[in-house]
Design a protein around this motif. Structure first.
Motif, PDB file in Angstrom:
ATOM      1  N   LEU A   8       0.394  -1.573   0.242  1.00  0.00           N
ATOM      2  CA  LEU A   8       0.287  -0.299   0.024  1.00  0.00           C
ATOM      3  C   LEU A   8       1.468   1.131   0.045  1.00  0.00           C
ATOM      4  N   LEU A 303      -5.382  -1.757  -3.564  1.00  0.00           N
ATOM      5  CA  LEU A 303      -4.357  -1.503  -2.968  1.00  0.00           C
ATOM      6  C   LEU A 303      -5.107   0.078  -2.371  1.00  0.00           C
ATOM      7  N   GLU A 305      -5.896   3.179   0.743  1.00  0.00           N
ATOM      8  CA  GLU A 305      -5.952   3.533   1.858  1.00  0.00           C
ATOM      9  C   GLU A 305      -7.584   3.681   2.644  1.00  0.00           C
TER      10      GLU A 305
END
Length: 397
Positions: A8, A303, A305
């Motif tokens: 990430l 991926l 946040e």
């Protein structure tokens, strides 16, 4: 090479327009130590799975000292990268020039064969040397494996007697090897093969110094969750212990996938969505050859946040080339709200994925970064490396 804490972190920081290969040396270290400490014999890394010099050095530092090479290019690579390593040329059909260079230039003494013609070729190329370890490859079933290796190589049980006797006369050490196929899903694959070895030894009445059970040790993929590797090792040890072989005989294995799969993964970007089809920037001519051509399912993770709350949905992938064959059917399970511009990590590509990449149509993955987080799946103790973030999305059901 810059190190990132996670996949990430790479996606958020680099926002890459091309695929990015992630490596996890800690995962390869863990796998190598597992085999070095727990397999009841010698482990030969099958270089074809991933010939990265960095990976070769990681495995060496973690206890893997023997290497299964299948071409003169692999011989040269490992000899240059690890000058003290023992090289075993285990391809049963080799060019005579390759055998000669391997023996005379690089010090290779171990060769496999499955015909009398190959035995004669080896002896000619090595000037009838008397210091050879020669392993006769026996054909065995691949019924317990996800990918068969039963049709191309291996002497039939009915024909192996003469070959074993002739090889015994030529060799300083005689071995019998086999390969149960890639991704063997049951320890019984090895016990069944070792029974064929027993029959061959008894029929030929030869003294055998090496039993090489080959590769096939599995990794974890969606829909493929094999038994613990310790169960494979125990089954092999019990079956091999009862063979009528030399008192000083050695037990070998040739893991490729099991040592390399967790080492590497790939970050790709979604360039287009068309219903349940995602157009991504790597594919059949890149690291996802197996996903396209043998319908291999790799774990995937979105991926972002901010973790998606959408339900999982089955997707297929198209790669970046202009070829319709650049298609990976999956299913790849991802949140239903995935869209163009999103990044996806495709896991468990350390074995064969990066090794089979081409530059077709000009699409490549030149960026390589190291990450600290754990691989997306593992056959090993998860406490050895840092855990992944809590919102991992695995391919699943």
């Amino acid at each position: 090479m810059y190190k990132y804490p996670s996949a990430l972190g790479v996606a958020n920081t680099l926002k890459p327009a091309a695929p990015v290969t992630l490596i996890r040396p800690q995962a390869a270290t863990r796998a190598a130590r597992f085999f070095a400490e727990k397999f009841p014999g010698k482990s030969l890394y099958a270089v074809k799975a991933n010939p990265s010099p960095d990976l070769l050095q990681t495995l060496w530092a973690s206890g893997i000292t023997h290497y299964d090479v299948a071409s003169i290019a692999e011989v040269r690579l490992v000899a240059a990268t690890l000058p003290e390593a023992k090289l075993c040329f285990m391809h049963p059909v080799k060019a005579e020039e390759a055998i000669a260079e391997a023996y005379h230039v690089h010090g290779v003494r171990t060769f496999s064969l499955d015909t009398l013609d190959e035995l004669e070729k080896i002896m000619r190329a090595c000037d009838n040397a008397t210091d050879l370890e020669l392993c006769v490859r026996l054909r065995v079933s691949s019924e317990h494996a996800e990918l068969s290796l039963a049709s191309k190589f291996g002497a039939e049980l009915a024909d192996v007697r003469e070959l074993l006797m002739a090889t015994r006369q030529a060799a300083d050490a005689l071995g019998i090897c086999f390969h149960v196929g890639s991704q063997a899903m049951s320890p019984h694959a090895y016990t069944q093969a070792i029974e064929r070895v027993r029959t061959a030894i008894v029929d030929a009445a030869v003294t055998v110094d090496i039993i090489d059970v080959g590769g096939g040790f599995p990794s974890v993929y969606p829909g493929m969750e094999p038994p613990a590797l310790e169960l494979y090792f125990d089954a092999i040890y019990r079956a091999a212990e009862s063979l009528p072989v030399s008192y000083s005989s050695e037990l070998w294995c040739e893991p490729g996938r099991a040592l390399a799969a967790e080492y590497s993964s790939l970050i790709v970007r979604v360039e287009r969505r068309r219903g349940d089809e995602l157009y991504i920037n790597d594919g059949a001519y890149g690291a996802l050859f197996d996903a396209a051509h043998v319908a291999w399912r790799f774990p995937v993770e979105l991926l972002r946040e901010q973790e998606s709350s959408a339900e999982l949905q089955a997707f297929s992938f198209y790669g970046p080339t202009c070829d319709d064959m650049d298609h990976m059917a999956g299913p790849f399970m991802l949140p239903a709200d995935v869209q163009a511009g999103d990044y996806i990590e495709v896991g468990m590509l350390g074995a064969y994925g990066c090794a089979m990449r081409t530059g077709f149509n000009g699409f490549t993955a030149e960026t390589l970064v190291e990450v600290d987080d754990a691989p997306m799946a593992s056959m090993y103790d998860e406490t050895v490396v840092a855990p992944r973030r809590a919102n991992v999305v695995h391919l699943g059901q």
